[in-house]
Design a protein around this motif. Sequence first.
Motif, PDB file in Angstrom:
ATOM      1  N   GLY A 107       0.902  -1.161   0.118  1.00 53.46           N
ATOM      2  CA  GLY A 107      -0.035   0.018  -0.075  1.00 53.46           C
ATOM      3  C   GLY A 107       0.716   1.228   0.165  1.00 53.46           C
ATOM      4  N   ALA A 108       0.096   2.413  -0.144  1.00 59.84           N
ATOM      5  CA  ALA A 108       0.655   3.848   0.006  1.00 59.84           C
ATOM      6  C   ALA A 108       1.512   3.963  -1.437  1.00 59.84           C
ATOM      7  CB  ALA A 108       1.848   3.866   0.915  1.00 59.84           C
ATOM      8  N   LYS A 109       1.710   5.320  -1.810  1.00 55.94           N
ATOM      9  CA  LYS A 109       2.261   5.734  -2.972  1.00 55.94           C
ATOM     10  C   LYS A 109       3.703   4.951  -3.214  1.00 55.94           C
ATOM     11  CE  LYS A 109      -0.104   9.867  -3.367  1.00 55.94           C
ATOM     12  NZ  LYS A 109      -0.442  10.847  -2.257  1.00 55.94           N
ATOM     13  N   GLY A 135       0.497   0.715  -3.386  1.00 55.62           N
ATOM     14  CA  GLY A 135      -0.902   0.529  -3.536  1.00 55.62           C
ATOM     15  C   GLY A 135      -1.762   0.982  -4.598  1.00 55.62           C
ATOM     16  N   TYR A 136      -0.857   1.448  -5.719  1.00 56.45           N
ATOM     17  CA  TYR A 136      -1.494   1.827  -7.073  1.00 56.45           C
ATOM     18  C   TYR A 136      -1.178   0.779  -7.981  1.00 56.45           C
ATOM     19  CZ  TYR A 136      -2.236   5.807  -4.070  1.00 56.45           C
ATOM     20  OH  TYR A 136      -2.833   6.713  -3.108  1.00 56.45           O
ATOM     21  N   LYS A 138      -2.326  -2.271  -9.631  1.00 54.14           N
ATOM     22  CA  LYS A 138      -3.639  -2.768  -9.726  1.00 54.14           C
ATOM     23  C   LYS A 138      -3.769  -4.031 -10.438  1.00 54.14           C
ATOM     24  CE  LYS A 138      -5.319   0.859  -7.559  1.00 54.14           C
ATOM     25  NZ  LYS A 138      -5.666   0.901  -6.092  1.00 54.14           N
ATOM     26  N   ALA A 158      -2.261  -0.981   3.388  1.00 48.07           N
ATOM     27  CA  ALA A 158      -2.219   0.344   3.671  1.00 48.07           C
ATOM     28  C   ALA A 158      -2.875   1.260   2.272  1.00 48.07           C
ATOM     29  CB  ALA A 158      -1.049   0.968   4.082  1.00 48.07           C
ATOM     30  N   LEU A 159      -4.326   0.856   2.277  1.00 51.74           N
ATOM     31  CA  LEU A 159      -5.007   1.162   0.915  1.00 51.74           C
ATOM     32  C   LEU A 159      -6.231   2.350   1.325  1.00 51.74           C
ATOM     33  CD1 LEU A 159      -5.799  -2.047  -1.028  1.00 51.74           C
ATOM     34  CD2 LEU A 159      -3.717  -0.532  -1.311  1.00 51.74           C
ATOM     35  N   GLY A 160      -6.108   2.691   2.662  1.00 50.35           N
ATOM     36  CA  GLY A 160      -7.279   3.610   3.075  1.00 50.35           C
ATOM     37  C   GLY A 160      -8.530   2.651   3.321  1.00 50.35           C
ATOM     38  N   SER A 161      -9.307   3.288   4.124  1.00 48.42           N
ATOM     39  CA  SER A 161     -10.768   2.493   4.472  1.00 48.42           C
ATOM     40  C   SER A 161     -11.809   3.091   3.830  1.00 48.42           C
ATOM     41  CB  SER A 161     -10.964   2.951   5.990  1.00 48.42           C
ATOM     42  OG  SER A 161     -11.354   1.595   6.693  1.00 48.42           O
ATOM     43  N   GLY A 184      -4.426   1.777   6.993  1.00 47.86           N
ATOM     44  CA  GLY A 184      -4.564   3.196   6.763  1.00 47.86           C
ATOM     45  C   GLY A 184      -3.393   3.856   6.007  1.00 47.86           C
ATOM     46  N   GLY A 185      -3.107   5.181   6.717  1.00 52.69           N
ATOM     47  CA  GLY A 185      -1.930   5.777   6.304  1.00 52.69           C
ATOM     48  C   GLY A 185      -0.803   5.538   7.117  1.00 52.69           C
ATOM     49  N   ASP A 188       2.923   6.086   5.665  1.00 53.91           N
ATOM     50  CA  ASP A 188       3.219   7.391   5.570  1.00 53.91           C
ATOM     51  C   ASP A 188       3.806   7.942   6.584  1.00 53.91           C
ATOM     52  OD1 ASP A 188       1.973   8.037   2.810  1.00 53.91           O
ATOM     53  OD2 ASP A 188       0.326   7.251   3.503  1.00 53.91           O
TER      54      ASP A 188
END
Length: 235
Positions: A107-109, A135-136, A138, A158-161, A184-185, A188
């Motif tokens: 996850g995350a950028k 996390g980008y 796909k 960590a992709l957000g909820s 989540g974050g 980061d």
Amino acid sequence: MKENILGVDVCDQTYDQLASHLLSDIENKRKSFIVAINPEKIMKAQEDESLRNLLNAATYQIPDGVGVLIASKLKKGNIKERVTGIDMMMKLCEQAHLHEKKVFLYGAKPGIADEAKAKLEEMYPGIHIVGTLNGYEKDEKVIEETINGSGAEIIFVALGSPTQENWIINHKEKLAPYVYQGVGGSFDVISGRLNRAPAFFQRLGLEWFYRLIKEPWRFKRQLILPKFLIKVLKG
Ligand code: UDP
């Protein structure tokens, strides 16, 4: 044990109790899924049945957010302390380090999970972080092969909820790891890209207040807390 707050289950265990359950899940090759519960998610789940089912489908719902702790006290429940997503992740990393369990960060950028990996390796020298994936990405095939090929036993998502929770539910049966935590974050924060509230605010359960000063536009989101507590008292 679990307590039900407005239709959503919440565990009353401490970090240490949860950590020992999670280790035994790995030893016994049981799949488990950790989700952080806060008043915002409970309020959303009031109107969104699929979200409520998703939260209740987790193995461990941890009481993140001081509002959940207050709600439990109001209802004479047993939740003794907050268990935050990021501190639970740290506790699990500590256990993975001690018991040589393999960890994956998804996850995350791009680049952030690698930076978080480097920070965790500084904190827990010798920890086996066997893979990372941003996390980008796909491509389902790439995701599955990277995770399964790593031999990871614990994965932090960590992709957000609620994206991460949906992802966990839909993938955990075909993936190798046993323990799944939506964080989540947190990557980061661990990578140092985002600051957490100072320890002083954390200790007093006032992270929300710190954020309110730093990001006043969050005010509207924080109005949920009194609404939530009133609903708990009435319910
Ligand atoms: N994110 C991601 N892929 C996506 C959308 C988001 O990896 O398709 C990441 C994003 O970079 C950030 C995290 O998910 O690191 C979301 O963090 P946030 O604090 O918003 O989490 P929440 O408050 O939703 O739990």
